[in-house]
Motif scaffolding. Structure first.
Motif, PDB file in Angstrom:
ATOM      1  N   ASN A  87       3.552   2.804 -36.363  1.00 41.97           N
ATOM      2  CA  ASN A  87       2.287   2.117 -36.088  1.00 41.97           C
ATOM      3  C   ASN A  87       2.475   0.673 -35.659  1.00 41.97           C
ATOM      4  O   ASN A  87       1.577   0.076 -35.069  1.00 41.97           O
ATOM      5  CB  ASN A  87       1.342   2.200 -37.288  1.00 41.97           C
ATOM      6  CG  ASN A  87       1.908   1.547 -38.541  1.00 41.97           C
ATOM      7  OD1 ASN A  87       2.977   0.939 -38.524  1.00 41.97           O
ATOM      8  ND2 ASN A  87       1.193   1.680 -39.642  1.00 41.97           N
ATOM      9  N   VAL A  88       3.635   0.086 -35.936  1.00 49.02           N
ATOM     10  CA  VAL A  88       3.856  -1.295 -35.536  1.00 49.02           C
ATOM     11  C   VAL A  88       3.844  -1.422 -34.012  1.00 49.02           C
ATOM     12  O   VAL A  88       3.420  -2.442 -33.464  1.00 49.02           O
ATOM     13  CB  VAL A  88       5.173  -1.835 -36.138  1.00 49.02           C
ATOM     14  CG1 VAL A  88       6.394  -1.192 -35.489  1.00 49.02           C
ATOM     15  CG2 VAL A  88       5.250  -3.349 -35.996  1.00 49.02           C
ATOM     16  N   PHE A  89       4.254  -0.376 -33.300  1.00 42.81           N
ATOM     17  CA  PHE A  89       4.222  -0.402 -31.837  1.00 42.81           C
ATOM     18  C   PHE A  89       2.792  -0.244 -31.322  1.00 42.81           C
ATOM     19  O   PHE A  89       2.418  -0.856 -30.323  1.00 42.81           O
ATOM     20  CB  PHE A  89       5.105   0.702 -31.270  1.00 42.81           C
ATOM     21  CG  PHE A  89       6.569   0.471 -31.519  1.00 42.81           C
ATOM     22  CD1 PHE A  89       7.330  -0.261 -30.625  1.00 42.81           C
ATOM     23  CD2 PHE A  89       7.174   0.954 -32.657  1.00 42.81           C
ATOM     24  CE1 PHE A  89       8.670  -0.495 -30.856  1.00 42.81           C
ATOM     25  CE2 PHE A  89       8.521   0.724 -32.906  1.00 42.81           C
ATOM     26  CZ  PHE A  89       9.272   0.000 -31.998  1.00 42.81           C
ATOM     27  N   ASP A  90       1.995   0.560 -32.013  1.00 43.54           N
ATOM     28  CA  ASP A  90       0.593   0.714 -31.618  1.00 43.54           C
ATOM     29  C   ASP A  90      -0.141  -0.611 -31.730  1.00 43.54           C
ATOM     30  O   ASP A  90      -0.964  -0.959 -30.871  1.00 43.54           O
ATOM     31  CB  ASP A  90      -0.092   1.764 -32.503  1.00 43.54           C
ATOM     32  CG  ASP A  90       0.480   3.159 -32.299  1.00 43.54           C
ATOM     33  OD1 ASP A  90       1.020   3.430 -31.211  1.00 43.54           O
ATOM     34  OD2 ASP A  90       0.396   3.975 -33.239  1.00 43.54           O
ATOM     35  N   HIS A  91       0.143  -1.362 -32.775  1.00 41.23           N
ATOM     36  CA  HIS A  91      -0.529  -2.645 -32.975  1.00 41.23           C
ATOM     37  C   HIS A  91      -0.133  -3.647 -31.890  1.00 41.23           C
ATOM     38  O   HIS A  91      -0.979  -4.364 -31.347  1.00 41.23           O
ATOM     39  CB  HIS A  91      -0.187  -3.210 -34.356  1.00 41.23           C
ATOM     40  CG  HIS A  91      -0.651  -2.352 -35.489  1.00 41.23           C
ATOM     41  ND1 HIS A  91      -0.254  -2.553 -36.790  1.00 41.23           N
ATOM     42  CD2 HIS A  91      -1.482  -1.282 -35.517  1.00 41.23           C
ATOM     43  CE1 HIS A  91      -0.812  -1.640 -37.565  1.00 41.23           C
ATOM     44  NE2 HIS A  91      -1.566  -0.855 -36.811  1.00 41.23           N
ATOM     45  N   THR A  92       1.148  -3.698 -31.586  1.00 44.45           N
ATOM     46  CA  THR A  92       1.617  -4.630 -30.556  1.00 44.45           C
ATOM     47  C   THR A  92       1.040  -4.268 -29.200  1.00 44.45           C
ATOM     48  O   THR A  92       0.591  -5.129 -28.437  1.00 44.45           O
ATOM     49  CB  THR A  92       3.151  -4.615 -30.487  1.00 44.45           C
ATOM     50  OG1 THR A  92       3.691  -4.864 -31.784  1.00 44.45           O
ATOM     51  CG2 THR A  92       3.667  -5.676 -29.529  1.00 44.45           C
TER      52      THR A  92
END
Length: 500
Positions: A87-92
């Motif tokens: 999910n850290v990539f989705d946020h970025t």
């Protein structure tokens, strides 16, 4: 997002065999079947000479004896590598994605008690949220060396060095990997420049398949190097044609652009028609394609914004980078302002084939710019990308609804924009995963409300009064004079210079 070096959102329709996502290494497999990098997202965090590279890969193909090979500038050790939550990539990606906002013209004859509220609304967007053993050919034994070997989650990782590219190819084949056809010449410059090779083999028993794609854990590693670059040439070995690369670069206070290709800014801050609301990703893919068509070989800057605690965006989409996200992406390594929640996110986007780009992406610091906000002056809405004290540039588009009620006052105040009449909040729409949006089906000229002077593209309906030329009366190109058109989206690899 194909992308190794920056997260983010990429582009190419999944059903098109000619499109794929960029990958800064290549895939090898013992099965001999072809493997394609369909979606690689990369986020680069850069501070001084320290780079933290976070990468998420989705690919098509068999898992048997699968591995990915990525050039790295130094020998990595177990403490330098870790896996991350997806999910850290989705946020970025969401933070830097192009966005669509919706505005309603406020009552031209407001009740005096509402003037303060409507004046605030005229500022534009809704208030931001506060938000084992290996075989070796004896004849090649001296040309390839295992510098490090360790396991991380589902990955069995080797760090290799090689003195000749054919030796590296021989090593891979001796260990039951079928190197992609044509990869040896692509390996050669990295070997000659002294690069190491990060080989991550996957344990199929630890990988989940989702709709025919392997759901691999994102992986992160860090290193120190003077040059800041992303090795994209090796990814051509798995290319099916055009590749999309989105690079997200996070730094403490700097915007980045590419040093060895042309930089341009995406046309921003113009109004679009209502149908775009349900086809926004498709609309943006069409706009991006037209921008690249007008600027062949260029890298497009889509976002460059200075984020501080409690103010990351204006307007914000449905996700944002949190402080824990920053630590996950490398704040624990670089520390300083980034770990404290202050950073600049640059989003660069390239779409290319093997013939378009002959060199890796090399990054340099760039001067701050602003553009794409709901800022009005006597010349009209904020236009283009202009020099600024801080970075506040974004790809932003608007649907505007004119006042249709009665006007019963002597001096009506027109063109005051805000939220819907019922006082509700409308969430901006982000153009994510545009690589998977249909291409060639939306007529861009029929949904834009003005000519796109920046790229020489005209809308199909007659131009409206007051929109026949850009503010100031001069066409404004992407170069922006001394700035030389910015483009940046990710902070990438540090590739050592090749020895000629």
């Amino acid at each position: 997002m194909n992308r190794v070096a920056i997260a983010a959102a990429a582009l190419a329709i999944a059903t098109q065999a000619t499109d794929s996502h960029a990958f800064c290494g290549f895939y090898v497999s013992g099965s001999g079947d072809k493997l394609f990098a369909d979606a690689t997202q990369v986020v680069l965090m850069r501070n001084g000479t320290r780079t933290v590279l976070s990468m998420q890969n989705d690919y098509k193909g068999p898992l048997a004896d699968f591995a990915m090979v990525v050039p790295v500038p130094v020998v990595l050790h177990e403490g330098d590598v870790k896996t991350l939550p997806k999910n850290v990539f989705d946020h970025t990606d969401a933070l830097g994605s192009p966005r669509l906002v919706e505005y309603w013209e406020q009552n031209p004859c407001p009740d005096p008690r509402d003037i303060v509220t409507e004046t605030a609304a005229s500022n534009g967007a809704p208030a931001p949220r506060m938000h084992g053993g290996y075989k070796m050919d004896a004849k090649k034994e001296e040309s390839v060396k295992i510098e490090a070997q360790f396991d991380v989650a589902e990955y069995k990782i080797l760090i290799l060095s090689a003195t000749d590219s054919t030796g590296l190819e021989t090593w891979l084949r001796a260990n039951h990997y079928q190197i992609p056809a044509g990869a040896e010449p692509l390996l050669r410059p990295y070997v000659e420049s002294g690069m190491k090779f990060f080989v991550a083999k996957v344990d199929p028993k630890k990988v989940q398949m989702v709709d025919g794609h392997a759901s691999l854990s994102p992986i992160r590693f860090h290193y120190d190097a003077e040059e800041f670059a992303l090795p994209i040439r090796l990814g051509m070995a798995n290319s099916q044609g055009k590749q999309d690369l989105i690079v997200n670069i996070i730094s403490a206070d700097k915007r980045y652009e590419v040093a060895n290709y042309r930089n341009v800014f995406i046309p921003t801050n113009f109004d679009v028609k209502n149908p775009v609301k349900t086809r926004f990703a498709e609309f943006y893919a069409a706009l991006f394609d037209k921008t690249v068509e007008a600027n062949p070989g260029a890298v497009v800057t889509e976002y460059a914004w200075t984020a501080v605690p409690n103010y990351h965006c204006d307007p914000c989409t449905n996700a944002d980078i949190s402080n824990p996200d920053l630590m996950t992406l490398g704040g624990d390594i670089v520390g300083g302002q980034i770990a404290a929640g202050t950073f600049v996110l640059t989003r660069l986007h390239a779409r290319y084939s093997a013939q378009d780009m002959k060199d890796d992406l090399r990054f340099r610091e760039a001067k701050p710019v602003t553009g794409g906000r709901e800022q009005w002056s006597k010349q009209g809405l904020e236009y283009g990308a202009v020099p600024s004290a801080q970075n506040f540039f974004q790809a932003r588009y608007a649907i505007r609804h004119r006042w249709t009620g009665p006007i019963a006052c002597a001096s009506p105040q027109r063109n005051v924009w805000g939220g819907p009449p019922d006082g509700s909040y409308t969430q901006p729409i982000a153009a994510q995963k545009t690589a998977f949006a249909p291409r060639g089906q939306l007529a861009l000229g029929q949904v834009i409300q003005r000519d796109l002077w920046e790229i020489g593209f005209k809308k199909e309906a007659p131009a409206q009064p007051g929109f026949s030329k850009p503010p100031g009366g001069k066409p404004m190109g992407f170069g922006l004079g001394a700035l030389g058109a910015l483009v940046l989206i990710g902070v990438g690899w540090l590739v050592a210079k090749r020895r000629r």
